[in-house]
Design an enzyme around this catalytic site. Structure first.
Site: not given
Length: 391
Positions: A72, A201, A292, A296, A384
């Site tokens: 991604h 998200y 979560p 990580k 991220y």
């Protein structure tokens, strides 16, 4: 029994550590309280940072990851009924790969068994002794009910948040920092193609939602729920209805399908300092837990295993203690950066019980700034995709 490094726990931290030490010619024994079948199928995280992917490839266990993993190059923040894409690769030059933790574990178990290296499953009554001596011991009962003792040069505690190795630390020599969150995640695994090609998200007045995936045919989705919620109160239809409301966006169609698994996961942040006591060293969830939201947990476990493997290899080959002495500080720098990012993502996207309209406006303002500012978007993207590892 005798080994150089006794490893408690056959999750990502323990198995990566065992594999890296095997490549260095260092013998290890891995102890795991669950069965082989359980470990291979338990569903956990699914987002691998670029550095994690690079490490698995370099260690010779990345072939199936390269075939089946889903790279991604961006993710979407969804609010105001629209997607706002964060172009991870454009901003950082790095990407993420969606590949389930259980698949990483399968690859590592297969590699270890192919090498004829021992993993003892279904052990019980595990305890660590003599942590501050040069011969720490692990006592346990094996799958046949026989009491055993494993004498080691070092013990690696990779047995998770509820494991036993942390109990070998003298309370006066360690500090535990923690924060609980007043909500949990209800997660499902569904047999349906993903409804979007990247992770979503979603910030919603009804609470947070996450759209993810595990393969082109399997979707992973999450809902924020109260921390005391019961899974029995959530029928499949109720879950899909709530997901549709929270993920609603103009032009978006949520694909539903049979629910294969569902569970509720609590949200907390925990860090144990230091991560070493004598010859017992913690790695992964045994030393730290992150919410979560930042993706990580597994990546931190792999990073710990790399740092620890190098420290142990250095000492066992040269008797130099420099990397062992710096192990905890080296890992904790990454851990605290990840803790902060995961806390920030959690705070920005979730509804808190004491939220008022003022707080909600602040959250939306922050989200709008993040997607409209190259600097803010780059900060999110850098965190991220994760800090680089020195491979």
């Amino acid at each position: 029994m005798r080994t150089r490094v006794g490893i408690v726990g056959a999750g990502p931290a323990g198995l990566v550590l065992a594999h890296l030490l095997h490549l260095e010619g260092i013998d290890t024994v891995v102890l795991e309280r669950r069965s082989r079948e359980y470990v291979r199928r338990r569903t956990r995280a699914g987002v691998l940072e670029q550095s994690t992917v690079d490490l698995l490839r370099a260690a010779g266990v990345g072939a199936r990851l390269d075939r089946e993993g889903m790279p991604h190059h961006g993710l979407s923040l969804r609010f105001d009924r629209a997607d706002h894409r964060i172009p991870l690769t454009d901003l950082t030059g790095r990407s993420i790969t969606v590949y389930g933790q259980q698949e990483v574990v399968k690859d590592l178990i297969d590699a270890r068994e192919a090498a004829g290296a021992p993993i003892l499953f279904e052990v019980d009554d595990v305890a660590v002794h003599d942590a501050t001596t040069d011969r720490p011991r692990i006592t346990f009962t094996d799958a046949d009910g026989v009491a055993r003792t494993l004498v080691c040069d070092f013990v690696a505690g990779c047995d998770g948040f509820h494991g036993v190795t942390r109990s070998a630390f003298a309370p006066a020599r360690s500090e535990t920092y923690q924060r609980g969150y007043p909500f949990a995640w209800l997660g499902i695994l569904a047999r349906t193609p993903p409804s979007h090609h990247e992770l979503i998200y979603a910030y919603s007045p009804r609470g947070f939602a996450l759209h993810s995936m595990r393969s082109p045919e399997i979707t992973r989705l999450y809902l924020q729920v109260p921390s005391d919620e019961r899974i029995e109160d959530w029928s499949d239809d109720r879950i899909w209805d709530e997901l549709a409301l929270r993920l609603a966006a103009d032009g978006f169609d949520l694909r539903s399908g049979p629910v294969l698994e569902k569970s509720i996961t609590s949200m907390r942040s925990v860090v144990v300092e230091p991560m070493r006591h004598g010859r017992v060293l913690l790695a992964g969830d045994a030393a730290h837990i992150v919410p979560p939201t930042g993706a990580k947990g597994m990546n931190l476990a792999v990073a710990d295993a790399l740092v620890l493997s190098r420290a142990l290899a250095r000492y066992l080959s040269t008797r130099s203690t420099d990397l062992l002495d710096s192990y905890s500080d080296t890992c904790l720098r990454r851990v605290w950066r990840s803790e902060h990012f995961s806390w920030w993502m959690t705070s920005a996207l979730h509804r808190f019980p004491d939220d008022d309209p003022f707080q909600q406006r602040l959250q939306l303002s922050q989200l709008r700034y993040t997607v409209s500012s190259v600097a803010a978007a780059t900060s999110l993207a850098e965190n991220y995709v994760g800090l680089p590892l020195d491979l």
